[in-house]
Design a protein around this motif. Structure first.
Motif, short mmCIF file in Angstrom:
data_model
loop_
_atom_site.label_atom_id
_atom_site.label_comp_id
_atom_site.label_asym_id
_atom_site.label_seq_id
_atom_site.Cartn_x
_atom_site.Cartn_y
_atom_site.Cartn_z
N ASN A 31 0.83 -1.20 0.00
CA ASN A 31 0.00 0.00 0.00
C ASN A 31 0.87 1.25 0.00
OD1 ASN A 31 -2.50 1.32 0.00
ND2 ASN A 31 -2.42 1.57 2.22
N ASP A 32 1.97 1.21 0.75
CA ASP A 32 2.87 2.36 0.82
C ASP A 32 3.74 2.51 -0.43
OD1 ASP A 32 1.83 2.87 3.30
OD2 ASP A 32 3.69 2.50 4.40
N ILE A 33 4.35 1.43 -0.86
CA ILE A 33 5.35 1.51 -1.92
C ILE A 33 4.77 1.94 -3.27
CG2 ILE A 33 5.28 -0.91 -2.64
CD1 ILE A 33 8.37 -0.80 -2.79
N TYR A 34 3.48 1.65 -3.48
CA TYR A 34 2.88 1.99 -4.76
C TYR A 34 2.16 3.34 -4.76
CZ TYR A 34 4.32 -2.65 -6.04
OH TYR A 34 5.08 -3.77 -6.29
N GLN A 35 2.31 4.10 -3.70
CA GLN A 35 1.76 5.46 -3.69
C GLN A 35 2.67 6.36 -4.53
OE1 GLN A 35 -1.21 6.34 -2.25
NE2 GLN A 35 -1.38 4.16 -1.81
N SER A 54 9.01 5.76 7.54
CA SER A 54 8.19 5.77 6.34
C SER A 54 7.38 7.05 6.35
CB SER A 54 7.26 4.56 6.30
OG SER A 54 6.51 4.55 5.10
N ILE A 55 7.26 7.65 5.19
CA ILE A 55 6.40 8.82 5.03
C ILE A 55 5.68 8.67 3.69
CG2 ILE A 55 8.29 10.26 4.14
CD1 ILE A 55 6.79 12.66 5.58
N VAL A 56 4.37 8.82 3.73
CA VAL A 56 3.55 8.56 2.56
C VAL A 56 2.43 9.60 2.49
CG1 VAL A 56 2.05 6.88 1.41
CG2 VAL A 56 3.94 6.08 2.82
N ALA A 57 2.11 10.02 1.27
CA ALA A 57 0.93 10.85 1.02
C ALA A 57 -0.05 9.97 0.25
CB ALA A 57 1.30 12.10 0.22
N TYR A 58 -1.10 9.51 0.94
CA TYR A 58 -2.12 8.67 0.33
C TYR A 58 -3.13 9.57 -0.37
CZ TYR A 58 -0.37 5.11 3.56
OH TYR A 58 0.43 4.24 4.25
N GLN A 59 -3.32 9.35 -1.66
CA GLN A 59 -4.26 10.18 -2.41
C GLN A 59 -5.67 10.04 -1.84
OE1 GLN A 59 -4.59 9.25 -6.61
NE2 GLN A 59 -4.89 11.41 -7.06
N ARG A 60 -6.32 11.16 -1.65
CA ARG A 60 -7.70 11.18 -1.15
C ARG A 60 -8.67 10.99 -2.31
NH1 ARG A 60 -8.32 14.14 4.24
NH2 ARG A 60 -10.51 14.02 3.73
N ALA A 61 -9.89 10.60 -1.99
CA ALA A 61 -10.94 10.42 -2.99
C ALA A 61 -12.18 11.18 -2.55
CB ALA A 61 -11.26 8.94 -3.15
N ASN A 62 -13.01 11.52 -3.52
CA ASN A 62 -14.28 12.18 -3.19
C ASN A 62 -15.30 11.12 -2.77
OD1 ASN A 62 -15.36 11.04 -5.54
ND2 ASN A 62 -15.21 12.94 -6.72
#
Length: 156
Positions: free
Chosen positions: A45-49, A64-72
């Motif tokens: 989940n992290d590596i493919y962001q 680890s630092i990740v920006a997970y794309q938000r959805a509407n």
């Protein structure tokens, strides 16, 4: 302390696994630290962001630092909004490293990007990191595990 910020790589899974199975990290991120399948799922989940990284200290990934794309509400991706999540190996807590990491990571994001971050309300270190880098506290809520969470916001 000096560090290098670089994207996670598939070969980093053992280092990632070692970090997320540490009790203070496993508890904070809410995964089953005993389940290898859960660990693998978290890593993938992290590596493919699009925006993700680890810091290398003394040749080893230590965070680890990740920006997970938000959805509407329809599940469609929001190109300029993300949820920021991070953790750091406990050996490095209290040294100001995470503030520098978050600052460097945010600088790599596109302009006009909105970030959200949810933090355990009793995690004073992470609360301070977010405040230092310019996030504003939007209030608290109780999550599915009954934990009090502080929600932060940053528009840049």
């Amino acid at each position: 302390m000096t560090f290098n910020l670089r994207p996670w790589q598939l070969a980093d899974f053992p280092a990632y696994q070692a970090l997320i199975t540490l009790p203070p990290i496993a508890t904070a991120i809410g995964i089953d630290a005993k389940s290898v399948a859960s660990q693998q799922q978290a890593f993938e989940n992290d590596i493919y962001q699009t925006y993700q990284a680890t810091i290398i200290i003394d040749g080893t990934p230590q965070d680890s630092i990740v920006a997970y794309q938000r959805a509407n509400e329809l599940g469609e991706p929001l190109a300029t909004e993300a949820d920021l999540a991070y953790f750091l190996a406990p050996d490095f807590w209290g040294h100001g490293i995470m503030t520098d990491v978050v600052t460097a990571f945010i600088a790599q994001l596109p302009p006009h990007f909105t970030l959200w971050a949810d933090v355990l309300a009793d995690n004073i270190g992470s609360l301070r990191v977010l405040e230092k880098v310019g996030f504003t506290n939007q209030g608290t809520y109780i999550d599915l595990f009954g934990r009090q969470i502080s929600q932060f916001h940053l528009y840049r």
